[in-house]
Design a protein around this motif. Sequence first.
Motif, mmCIF file in Angstrom:
data_model
loop_
_atom_site.group_PDB
_atom_site.id
_atom_site.type_symbol
_atom_site.label_atom_id
_atom_site.label_comp_id
_atom_site.label_asym_id
_atom_site.label_seq_id
_atom_site.Cartn_x
_atom_site.Cartn_y
_atom_site.Cartn_z
ATOM 1 N N LEU A 60 -50.928 50.440 -6.959
ATOM 2 C CA LEU A 60 -51.893 51.136 -7.800
ATOM 3 C C LEU A 60 -52.402 52.405 -7.126
ATOM 4 O O LEU A 60 -52.504 52.493 -5.892
ATOM 5 C CB LEU A 60 -53.079 50.225 -8.097
ATOM 6 C CG LEU A 60 -52.790 48.962 -8.927
ATOM 7 C CD1 LEU A 60 -54.002 48.051 -8.903
ATOM 8 C CD2 LEU A 60 -52.417 49.327 -10.354
ATOM 9 N N GLN B 86 -57.331 55.837 -8.611
ATOM 10 C CA GLN B 86 -57.946 56.023 -9.924
ATOM 11 C C GLN B 86 -57.733 54.788 -10.796
ATOM 12 O O GLN B 86 -58.645 54.357 -11.514
ATOM 13 C CB GLN B 86 -57.366 57.265 -10.609
ATOM 14 C CG GLN B 86 -57.964 57.589 -11.963
ATOM 15 C CD GLN B 86 -59.463 57.896 -11.881
ATOM 16 O OE1 GLN B 86 -59.960 58.372 -10.848
ATOM 17 N NE2 GLN B 86 -60.195 57.618 -12.945
ATOM 18 N N GLU B 87 -56.543 54.213 -10.723
ATOM 19 C CA GLU B 87 -56.257 52.997 -11.510
ATOM 20 C C GLU B 87 -57.118 51.836 -11.037
ATOM 21 O O GLU B 87 -57.599 51.031 -11.857
ATOM 22 C CB GLU B 87 -54.769 52.659 -11.398
ATOM 23 C CG GLU B 87 -53.875 53.625 -12.158
ATOM 24 C CD GLU B 87 -52.398 53.463 -11.822
ATOM 25 O OE1 GLU B 87 -51.559 53.892 -12.640
ATOM 26 O OE2 GLU B 87 -52.082 52.925 -10.727
ATOM 27 N N ASP C 24 -51.047 51.362 -18.217
ATOM 28 C CA ASP C 24 -52.348 51.816 -18.699
ATOM 29 C C ASP C 24 -53.405 50.813 -18.248
ATOM 30 O O ASP C 24 -53.544 49.734 -18.838
ATOM 31 C CB ASP C 24 -52.330 51.925 -20.230
ATOM 32 C CG ASP C 24 -53.622 52.505 -20.784
ATOM 33 O OD1 ASP C 24 -54.610 52.578 -20.034
ATOM 34 O OD2 ASP C 24 -53.641 52.866 -21.979
ATOM 35 N N PRO C 25 -54.166 51.123 -17.177
ATOM 36 C CA PRO C 25 -55.137 50.156 -16.632
ATOM 37 C C PRO C 25 -56.277 49.848 -17.590
ATOM 38 O O PRO C 25 -56.960 48.830 -17.434
ATOM 39 C CB PRO C 25 -55.642 50.858 -15.368
ATOM 40 C CG PRO C 25 -55.420 52.312 -15.607
ATOM 41 C CD PRO C 25 -54.181 52.401 -16.441
#
Length: 724
Positions: A26, A29-30, A59-60
Amino acid sequence: MVKVEKSAGFPDFALTKELLAGKRHLTSQEIKILEKNMNHNDDPSWNNFYVDDSQNGFDPSLIHLSFFSGFVILGKVEKLTLNYNDLHLECGIISSKINNCVIENDCAIHNVNYLDNYHLGNRVILFNIQEMCCTNHSKFGNGILKKGEPEEHRIWIGVANENEGRKILPFESMIPADAYIWSHYREDSDLLKRFVELTEKGNSGELNTFGVVGDDAVLKNTSIIKDAKIGAATYIKGAFKLKNITVLSSEEEPSQIGEGVEMVNGILGFGSKVFYQAVAIRFVIGRNCQVKYGARLLNSVLGDNSTVSCCEVLNNLIFPFHEQHHNSSFLIATTVMGQSNIAAGATIGSNHNSRSPDGEIFAKRGFWPGLCSDFKHNSRFASFVLVSKGSYQYELDIPYPFALVAPGNNGSSQITIIPAWWFMYDMFAITRNKNKFLKRDKRVTKVQAIETDPLAPDTMQEIMSALDRLIGLTLNHLKSINYKPLLKEENYERQYQIAKDYLHQNPAAEFVLEDSICQKKYGASICKPVQAYKMYRKIVKYFATRTLMEYCEALNSQVLTLELVERIRKLPLYTQWENAGGQIIPSEKIRELFQNIKNGSINSWEKVHQFYKACESDYEQYKVRYALFLLEQLYSRPIEEFSVDLYRNITDDVSVVAYDIYHASLKSREKDYTDYYRNMLYSSETEMEAVIGSLEDNSFLRELNVSTEVFTTKIREMFVGLTK
């Protein structure tokens, strides 16, 4: 007692190059987005988390309120909606706890309280699952062992006998033929060891097992799923407990498990359905089966295209096309060889005759016990035996195929048997069997051929034995009445011939035979023996002639010639046959299979199945050679020595049988339209036809009429080539 232990970290087996291909860690930011969405990870660095490395592949924002531990490998997580019937869920993970899992592309995981050690395929829906976990030593219902496990951990299925003297090991590709050869040939210990070795083949024993859910599977509102391998396109809704099972399923043959179902230690076949509080424990269920409405299936193998509902089925080996629909029916410790129908109230195997539960019932195909009938262990039934309603207090051995069995008349302790009853009184039911079962065969992949024709080598073999028995019993009867031609004859073979001649020369004779073996202690009365004898012979001629005709047509010949006879004679002759899981195989080929298994030339169950296929490929040749043998047996001479009159006798008899089949079928069905008690509930003929259809619209009868005309025309010409 609950144990407390520190997190073990990643299992050594888990993070392989294949699993991590195309994956990445990851971004910061995620991670922020995930934590903002109130997700929690036991690893605060989130280094245990791998996601799809393609552009816009992860898309987290689609992951909320979830807990992660161990390792988590995700495929694409995109803003998509998955739909199944009325269920519409966005892809992503919501309100779930996930540990040590691989999740492929575009899955929707909502409200899964505990998901541990699973590999999910693409577009999988998990919705409202209480617990879904897999141990690293799971066998998914197969009878194998993992490293370090003792032999007593092996899961056996105690088919056919309650004391497990015929127990077998389940495996994913098992079919009833495998269960039959394993459970019914117990005298060869070397062979039994080899069966275990075949089952273990391909099992590394490593403790590295993921649970599996295939592509496009939907699992919702289910309590417990543990150690399960669930195939593609499976639909599971509202199940109570699924443990140590394999659910075989595909897009072409999707399987379903419904409300309140409990399934433990077994294999569910492709395209099968288990619904409504049904229970299956230690089982193998074949393709296109249904188990429903509170049925209990324990320690049993259920063949393809079978339905079991509202009943209890314990310790059984059941071949394909078995029907048992009624709440009060009970089946225990039996081998039922398919195309069977168990009526309401039938309690089959309910009475033991010893202190040990070691009795069995063995019924060949077409077994049909009547309402509220019960039997005592041990009992045995020939093919297509219909048993009338009654309580049978003593063991039975019924060697007459296509017979009716009934309690004795006027309080007699003897049972009553009418051999060949189906052909004499209900030709419609027996004739439509073949087409009926073919229409019910919804298997997309047919691993094994199933013989649905009532007239086949196995039943012809039984008829020939029944003919011999009727002659022998007639001889005893003639002796008891001091039949004059026997008085001075001491040679048994000559006596036997005299009895045979009597049956031929007295077609209107009315007498009853006594058969002591058919029921313990009291025996049986054999009614209409002359009519049965004549009908049996006609049926054998019909089968043999039809088979020869079909062989000629396959070679583009309209007649049987001496050259074709010679060609047929060169084919291998097998006179003993077995129903192995619905496929009719020569007994000698079964022995050949065993020898090949023991010497290692057949070293897997896949190769065993290839052997069945090879027998299927040669079946028509085996059958036509047997057909020629049967004709020659009936007339006690080679076919080349048949006279013109004898050929005429054969064609006349066969034509009569063909027309009898049609007219008897028509008459049987006609009763539904002409019988007073059948039509008294209808105010008019129009109403009756609206409810049950018109007789003229019966597609089976229309097709039978046309095929009968074609057959009888061809059969008159078939032997022309031998009479020149």
